[in-house]
Write an enzyme that holds these catalytic residues in place. Sequence first.
Site, PDB file in Angstrom:
ATOM      1  N   PHE A   1       0.848  -1.182   0.000  1.00 51.48           N
ATOM      2  CA  PHE A   1       0.000   0.000   0.000  1.00 51.48           C
ATOM      3  C   PHE A   1       0.886   1.235   0.000  1.00 51.48           C
ATOM      4  CE2 PHE A   1      -2.350   3.257   2.523  1.00 51.48           C
ATOM      5  CZ  PHE A   1      -3.413   3.457   1.650  1.00 51.48           C
TER       6      PHE A   1
ATOM      7  N   GLY B   1       2.557   7.703  -0.229  1.00 53.91           N
ATOM      8  CA  GLY B   1       3.446   8.858  -0.330  1.00 53.91           C
ATOM      9  C   GLY B   1       3.959   9.038  -1.748  1.00 53.91           C
TER      10      GLY B   1
ATOM     11  N   GLU C   1      13.601   2.780   1.496  1.00 55.20           N
ATOM     12  CA  GLU C   1      12.832   3.387   2.582  1.00 55.20           C
ATOM     13  C   GLU C   1      13.591   3.374   3.908  1.00 55.20           C
ATOM     14  OE1 GLU C   1      10.222   5.059   1.994  1.00 55.20           O
ATOM     15  OE2 GLU C   1       9.675   4.320   0.018  1.00 55.20           O
TER      16      GLU C   1
END
Length: 155
Positions: free
Chosen positions: A4, A7, A78
Amino acid sequence: MIYFAYGSNLDPVQWALRCPGSPHVAVGRLDGYRLHFPRHSPVRRCAVASIGAAAGEVVWGALYRMSAQDLEALDAREGHFADRPDESRYLRASVRVARLDAGVVETVTYVANPSPDPGLPSEDYVKHLLDGAIHHGFPEAYVAMLRSVKTMVGA
């Protein structure tokens, strides 16, 4: 595994560069959460997005079917270190997302470890979110909310 994205990974151009082996499968809605910007990114030099629990709120996002190779690359991008969560910029979390095309699906997403003083997102960063929201056909009210995000002056 379904990811999901809420951003900058909403931006289809950025996504194609980051995770070319992980196709878009649907649009989803995460109920009971809000979008906020609690982490400073030294790479982007601005605050970056995360999600946080918030009754009555909603976060819209894109769902991608992740290849193992792309998930590994995205973890690195990330700053998610499964063996060192205290050093991670983002932690992986499981969330249940309502797909627009049918049903609810268990997904993985990233939640930021907050920075002490994250500042504001830049206009360029928020543009990734807006481009993705428009591309994926998010509701106009959500697009309007993204347009209203306060950004750094001149950034």
